[in-house]
Design an enzyme around this catalytic site. Structure first.
Site, PDB file in Angstrom:
ATOM      1  N   PRO A 109       3.039  -4.183  -2.510  1.00  0.00           N
ATOM      2  CA  PRO A 109       2.433  -3.343  -1.472  1.00  0.00           C
ATOM      3  C   PRO A 109       1.183  -2.620  -1.966  1.00  0.00           C
ATOM      4  CG  PRO A 109       4.793  -3.120  -1.421  1.00  0.00           C
ATOM      5  CD  PRO A 109       4.467  -3.968  -2.632  1.00  0.00           C
ATOM      6  N   CYS A 110       0.173  -2.628  -1.098  1.00  0.00           N
ATOM      7  CA  CYS A 110      -1.140  -2.122  -1.498  1.00  0.00           C
ATOM      8  C   CYS A 110      -1.461  -0.736  -0.945  1.00  0.00           C
ATOM      9  CB  CYS A 110      -2.218  -3.099  -1.046  1.00  0.00           C
ATOM     10  SG  CYS A 110      -2.327  -3.275   0.751  1.00  0.00           S
ATOM     11  N   GLN A 111      -0.620  -0.199  -0.060  1.00  0.00           N
ATOM     12  CA  GLN A 111      -0.970   1.049   0.617  1.00  0.00           C
ATOM     13  C   GLN A 111      -1.260   2.191  -0.349  1.00  0.00           C
ATOM     14  OE1 GLN A 111       1.671  -0.880   1.224  1.00  0.00           O
ATOM     15  NE2 GLN A 111       2.003  -1.135   3.411  1.00  0.00           N
ATOM     16  N   ALA A 112      -0.556   2.244  -1.460  1.00  0.00           N
ATOM     17  CA  ALA A 112      -0.755   3.327  -2.426  1.00  0.00           C
ATOM     18  C   ALA A 112      -2.093   3.224  -3.150  1.00  0.00           C
ATOM     19  CB  ALA A 112       0.379   3.320  -3.454  1.00  0.00           C
ATOM     20  N   PHE A 113      -2.723   2.051  -3.087  1.00  0.00           N
ATOM     21  CA  PHE A 113      -3.980   1.831  -3.801  1.00  0.00           C
ATOM     22  C   PHE A 113      -5.187   1.740  -2.878  1.00  0.00           C
ATOM     23  CE2 PHE A 113      -0.624  -0.433  -6.265  1.00  0.00           C
ATOM     24  CZ  PHE A 113      -0.537   0.494  -7.297  1.00  0.00           C
TER      25      PHE A 113
END
Length: 177
Positions: free
Chosen positions: A88-92
């Site tokens: 998952p990319c949301q944190a980046f």
């Protein structure tokens, strides 16, 4: 379009597979998709419907082991040609103004590395948003490179621009290969 199954085709397993876009790209490139995993049940339903040749392992990756993936793929450690996935990319994402390593999703790349260590595929391809290179001062990127290097892989990092590959939008993705 009829797809032929070629026994000697290279094999791939997809972690964080979502609806299966990365698997589809590898399938179109001639790989046999053996298994995929995602925590999102609706994405999993789509994946199972569009990748009927693959075993879908539902649920959070934290509840699965490398042995689970090896069994699903009917392989032994070291036999898989390529492990792919996009944690998952949301944190980046630079579009997330609260982004950072404090977000629980930011540590899921470690689960990817755990599965790599347990499967030891011949190749690894991990993709994410380019923000992973700067979030937390680049700590996640360093951990990924160090983790893969520690397992004996030579790591190359490439930033690809989707519009250069026929996608009608500007989208940058970083690939760890």
């Amino acid at each position: 379009m009829i797809r032929e199954k070629v026994v000697n085709s290279p094999t791939v397993v997809d972690l964080f597979c979502g609806a299966g876009g990365l698997s589809e790209g590898f399938r179109q490139a001639g790989f046999r998709v053996l298994a995929g995993n995602d925590a999102d049940k609706f994405a999993g339903m789509t994946y199972a419907a569009t990748h009927g040749e693959a075993v879908f392992l539902p649920g959070p990756i934290q509840s699965l082991s490398a042995i689970d993936f090896l069994r699903a793929a009917k392989l032994r450690k070291g036999e898989l040609d390529c492990l792919i996935g996009g944690p998952p990319c949301q944190a980046f994402s630079v579009y997330n103004h609260q982004r950072g390593l404090h977000d629980d999703r930011s540590s899921l790349f470690r689960e990817y590395l755990r599965i790599v260590g347990g499967m030891l595929p011949k190749w690894v391809v991990m993709e994410n948003v380019t923000g992973i290179t700067s979030a937390g001062g680049g700590r996640a990127m360093r951990e990924i490179v160090d983790g893969l290097s520690g397992l004996g892989y030579n790591v190359e990092i490439r930033i690809l621009r989707a519009e250069q590959y026929g996608i009608p939008q500007e989208r940058r993705r970083v690939f760890f290969i």
